[in-house]
Design a protein around this motif. Structure first.
Motif, PDB file in Angstrom:
ATOM      1  N   ILE A   7      -7.332  -6.930   1.309  1.00 23.85           N
ATOM      2  CA  ILE A   7      -8.615  -7.081   0.625  1.00 23.85           C
ATOM      3  C   ILE A   7      -8.983  -8.556   0.545  1.00 23.85           C
ATOM      4  O   ILE A   7      -8.171  -9.382   0.154  1.00 23.85           O
ATOM      5  CB  ILE A   7      -8.553  -6.446  -0.775  1.00 23.85           C
ATOM      6  N   THR A  13     -14.714  -3.298  -3.179  1.00 23.35           N
ATOM      7  CA  THR A  13     -13.658  -2.348  -3.494  1.00 23.35           C
ATOM      8  C   THR A  13     -14.026  -1.476  -4.688  1.00 23.35           C
ATOM      9  O   THR A  13     -15.031  -1.713  -5.356  1.00 23.35           O
ATOM     10  CB  THR A  13     -12.348  -3.096  -3.786  1.00 23.35           C
ATOM     11  N   GLU A 129      -6.719  -0.805  -6.569  1.00 27.28           N
ATOM     12  CA  GLU A 129      -7.986  -1.220  -5.973  1.00 27.28           C
ATOM     13  C   GLU A 129      -8.133  -0.589  -4.582  1.00 27.28           C
ATOM     14  O   GLU A 129      -7.449  -0.968  -3.637  1.00 27.28           O
ATOM     15  CB  GLU A 129      -8.015  -2.744  -5.880  1.00 27.28           C
ATOM     16  N   LYS A 131      -9.807   0.156  -1.052  1.00 27.64           N
ATOM     17  CA  LYS A 131     -10.683  -0.454  -0.050  1.00 27.64           C
ATOM     18  C   LYS A 131     -11.255   0.689   0.774  1.00 27.64           C
ATOM     19  O   LYS A 131     -10.594   1.236   1.654  1.00 27.64           O
ATOM     20  CB  LYS A 131      -9.922  -1.428   0.844  1.00 27.64           C
TER      21      LYS A 131
END
Length: 170
Positions: A7, A13, A129, A131
């Motif tokens: 990321i 995200t 998180e 993506k």
């Protein structure tokens, strides 16, 4: 060879964060939770599988660059790599190569656990998180993350309880 992070600043995200408190010190919580048997923590919830264990682990899970393959209860797997290890404060990892439905939604995930002093104990915070793949952000945001947040709450609660039991020698 330097590996690029999954990321970057330009990525849009979908993060999810949960937290919990324990009477354990940050040092003890970190020392126990980082290498914990994942089957004690991730038992599955709703549509999300649990973790049976890990395969192909390199090292003791105590240094950036080590990797493993979580073995999930639905028969799927993924590739997990430890990207940060700052004892006793935090660790982070990236998960890619999902073989379940997530392979159709995300190119990967960045997870991070932090252990912050909190009065006589520790505030444990876990962020996941996602993506998203192109045109999948809305599915993650509207459908997956509300359910995933509940799965994470169960996971962080189980991690805290297991760490407290282990600290007591049970």
């Amino acid at each position: 060879m330097t590996r690029m992070p999954l990321i970057s600043l330009d990525d849009h995200t979908v993060p999810v964060t949960v937290q919990n408190r324990t009477h354990l010190s940050p040092e003890d919580a970190f020392r126990i939770i980082v290498p914990i048997d994942l089957s004690l923590v991730f038992k599955g919830w709703g549509l999300f599988p649990g973790v049976r264990g890990v395969k192909n682990q390199t090292g003791a899970w105590d240094a950036a660059g080590q990797s493993r393959n979580p073995d999930l209860t639905d028969g799927s797997t993924a590739f997990e790599r430890l990207t940060e290890y700052t004892a006793p404060h935090s660790f982070a990892y990236e998960i890619t190569g999902f073989t379940n439905v997530l392979r159709r939604l995300v190119s990967g995930v960045r997870g991070e656990w932090t252990f912050t002093p909190d009065a006589e104990g520790t505030l444990i915070r876990w962020t996941y998180e996602f993506k998203p793949l192109p045109r999948r952000r809305w599915i993650l945001h509207r459908i997956v993350t509300p359910l995933w947040r509940r799965y994470m709450r169960h996971g962080i609660d189980d991690a805290r309880r297991a760490a407290e039991r282990i600290a007591l020698g049970r």
